[in-house]
Design an enzyme around this catalytic site. Structure first.
Site, PDB file in Angstrom:
ATOM      1  N   GLU A   1       1.303   3.704   2.049  1.00 45.68           N
ATOM      2  CA  GLU A   1       2.051   4.019   3.275  1.00 45.68           C
ATOM      3  C   GLU A   1       3.364   3.248   3.330  1.00 45.68           C
ATOM      4  OE1 GLU A   1      -1.039   3.171   2.877  1.00 45.68           O
ATOM      5  OE2 GLU A   1      -2.374   3.860   4.444  1.00 45.68           O
TER       6      GLU A   1
ATOM      7  N   HIS B   1       0.831  -1.191   0.000  1.00 47.55           N
ATOM      8  CA  HIS B   1       0.000   0.000   0.000  1.00 47.55           C
ATOM      9  C   HIS B   1       0.876   1.255   0.000  1.00 47.55           C
ATOM     10  CE1 HIS B   1      -3.761  -2.218   1.728  1.00 47.55           C
ATOM     11  NE2 HIS B   1      -3.422  -2.614   0.528  1.00 47.55           N
TER      12      HIS B   1
HETATM   13  C1  AOF Z   1      -4.279   1.592   2.687  1.00 48.88           C
HETATM   14  N1  AOF Z   1      -3.380   2.058   1.804  1.00 48.88           N
HETATM   15  O1  AOF Z   1      -2.598   2.275  -0.246  1.00 48.88           O
HETATM   16  C2  AOF Z   1      -4.622   1.126   0.016  1.00 48.88           C
HETATM   17  C3  AOF Z   1      -5.614   0.700   0.946  1.00 48.88           C
HETATM   18  O2  AOF Z   1      -5.898  -6.735  -0.231  1.00 48.88           O
HETATM   19  P1  AOF Z   1      -5.116  -5.558   0.233  1.00 48.88           P
HETATM   20  O3  AOF Z   1      -4.179  -5.875   1.365  1.00 48.88           O
HETATM   21  O4  AOF Z   1      -4.444  -4.807  -0.880  1.00 48.88           O
HETATM   22  O5  AOF Z   1      -6.187  -4.554   0.884  1.00 48.88           O
HETATM   23  C4  AOF Z   1      -7.087  -3.891   0.046  1.00 48.88           C
HETATM   24  C5  AOF Z   1      -7.920  -2.956   0.870  1.00 48.88           C
HETATM   25  O6  AOF Z   1      -7.099  -2.042   1.584  1.00 48.88           O
HETATM   26  C6  AOF Z   1      -8.819  -2.100   0.004  1.00 48.88           C
HETATM   27  O7  AOF Z   1     -10.073  -2.720  -0.221  1.00 48.88           O
HETATM   28  C7  AOF Z   1      -8.954  -0.833   0.823  1.00 48.88           C
HETATM   29  O8  AOF Z   1      -9.897  -0.986   1.851  1.00 48.88           O
HETATM   30  C8  AOF Z   1      -7.571  -0.718   1.446  1.00 48.88           C
HETATM   31  N2  AOF Z   1      -6.691   0.021   0.523  1.00 48.88           N
HETATM   32  N3  AOF Z   1      -5.411   0.973   2.243  1.00 48.88           N
HETATM   33  O9  AOF Z   1      -4.094   1.718   3.891  1.00 48.88           O
HETATM   34  C9  AOF Z   1      -3.495   1.857   0.497  1.00 48.88           C
HETATM   35  N4  AOF Z   1      -4.743   0.862  -1.315  1.00 48.88           N
HETATM   36 ZN    ZN Z   2      -2.948  -0.503   3.951  1.00 50.13          ZN
END
Ligand code: AOF
Ligand code: ZN
Length: 367
Positions: free
Chosen positions: A52, A50
């Site tokens: 962060e 992600h």
């Molecule tokens: C964040 N930072 O840059 C993003 C987030 O399957 P994963 O682990 O990639 O999780 C996807 C979910 O995480 C997505 O549905 C949304 O809720 C969150 N996305 N969160 O802290 C990020 N792309």
């Molecule tokens: Zn995240």
């Protein structure tokens, strides 16, 4: 004021993921210490770190005691990747400024709550409208179980799409068609109808070789995603010989009943309930959202366009108008039978008006 500057930068970074993150949202992150940016990151693809995590990696030790600006609440769950809120804590971040909360039920406030419990100063809501705009599709899917539906229409100045004979190719300019390529590239899926496929045999793909020239950042070959092609085919008229079947990426045929032809592995038949012997559009949209389709870009004829408008499921109209008159007898933009009172007619608000080559592009949202 400073906060806004750093958040604006995070939003700019998030934007870089518009062609690649689906089904995940676009997220950007900036880490600041002593008023200086020490880390930057954005989410690039589902399954990868992600925003962060990228920013923390760049900041290294310098993250300690710093502030993280994120366009979406840091996650709290183990998905494809571990929770960002834990990573921010581990790095010694003291303050987190989020543009908005994450409506994903797996997160929904828990990321910020966790940080707060651990003594981090948290806030959310800074530049929220801009952050919402980044992720119309993801946010709508998470909040409602429906994808964000964009209906593309192309017409002459007098609102016609073709001559009575059906002659229609290239009413709008190549610049308008190139613009359409951008929208296709940003969407999770492209929706069309068997009528359009039978008439035009389109491939409904993104032509990356054309698009790449327009983009600021070049996409690497493994990022050249093709949106899923979804075709409403109530009477099983699509065959394995149609052009879109044999393109890179997946094709989903939305049908009432599957057939037992030999289809390539990239083709899936979806069985859907019927309304008047046609695929029920609302059921289809809900199924697409369940399959993680955030944004649906519709390129179809007057029938499907009318049906979507009458079902009230269109979030945005994107209309290309060519400076040409097709005259009486030409075909209309969409079929909307049974309207007799002005009060019942769909109306819209112009949200963007601009020239694209010799044409005009209008973006409208339902009133
Ligand atoms: C964040 N930072 O840059 C993003 C987030 O399957 P994963 O682990 O990639 O999780 C996807 C979910 O995480 C997505 O549905 C949304 O809720 C969150 N996305 N969160 O802290 C990020 N792309
Ligand atoms: Zn995240």
């Amino acid at each position: 004021m400073r906060d806004e500057l750093f958040m604006a930068r995070a939003l700019e970074l998030a934007q870089r993921g518009v062609y690649t993150t689906t089904p995940n949202p676009n997220v950007g992150c900036v880490i600041v210490r002593n008023d200086e940016i020490v880390g930057e990151g954005w989410h690039q693809r589902a399954g990868e770190p992600h925003a962060e995590i990228h920013a923390l990696l760049m900041a290294g030790e310098r993250a300690h005691g710093g502030t993280a600006y994120v366009t979406l609440e840091p996650c709290s769950h183990f998905g494809r990747t571990p929770p960002c809120s834990d990573a921010l804590l581990a790095a010694g971040i003291r303050r987190v400024v989020a543009a908005m909360q994450d409506p994903n039920p797996q997160v929904a406030g828990r990321g910020l709550y966790r940080l707060k419990q651990a003594g981090v100063e948290v806030s959310h809501g800074l530049m929220m409208l801009e952050a919402e705009r980044l992720n119309h599709g993801f946010l709508k899917r998470m909040r409602t179980g429906f994808p964000w539906v964009q209906l593309k229409l192309g017409a002459s100045l007098d609102g016609h799409t073709a001559m009575a004979s059906g002659e229609s190719q290239w009413i709008t300019s190549w610049q308008a068609r190139r613009d359409v390529q951008h929208f296709r590239a940003m969407s999770s899926a492209i929706l069309s109808s068997s009528a359009t496929v039978l008439a035009d045999d389109p491939s409904l793909t993104v032509r990356w070789q054309d698009l790449n020239a327009d983009l600021q950042q070049q996409l690497t070959p493994d990022n050249l995603r093709q949106p899923v092609r979804v075709v409403i085919d109530s009477q099983n008229r699509i065959t394995p010989q149609h052009r879109l079947i044999n393109q890179p990426g997946e094709t989903w045929l939305a049908r009432l009943n599957e057939d037992d032809r030999r289809w390539p592995a990239s083709v899936h038949q979806l069985s859907l309930p019927a309304v008047n012997q046609r695929v029920d559009i609302v059921s289809l949209l809900m199924l697409l959202a369940k399959q993680q389709i955030n944004t649906l870009w519709v390129e179809a004829g007057a029938m499907l366009a009318g049906a979507l408008l009458q079902a009230g499921v269109v979030d945005e109209l994107i209309v290309y108008l060519a400076p040409r008159l097709l005259g009486n007898g030409a075909r209309g933009l969409c079929e909307l039978p049974g309207l007799s009172h002005l009060a019942d007619t769909p109306d819209f608000i112009f949200s963007d008006v601009r020239r694209v080559g010799p044409d005009v592009r209008l973006i409208l949202t339902p009133h």
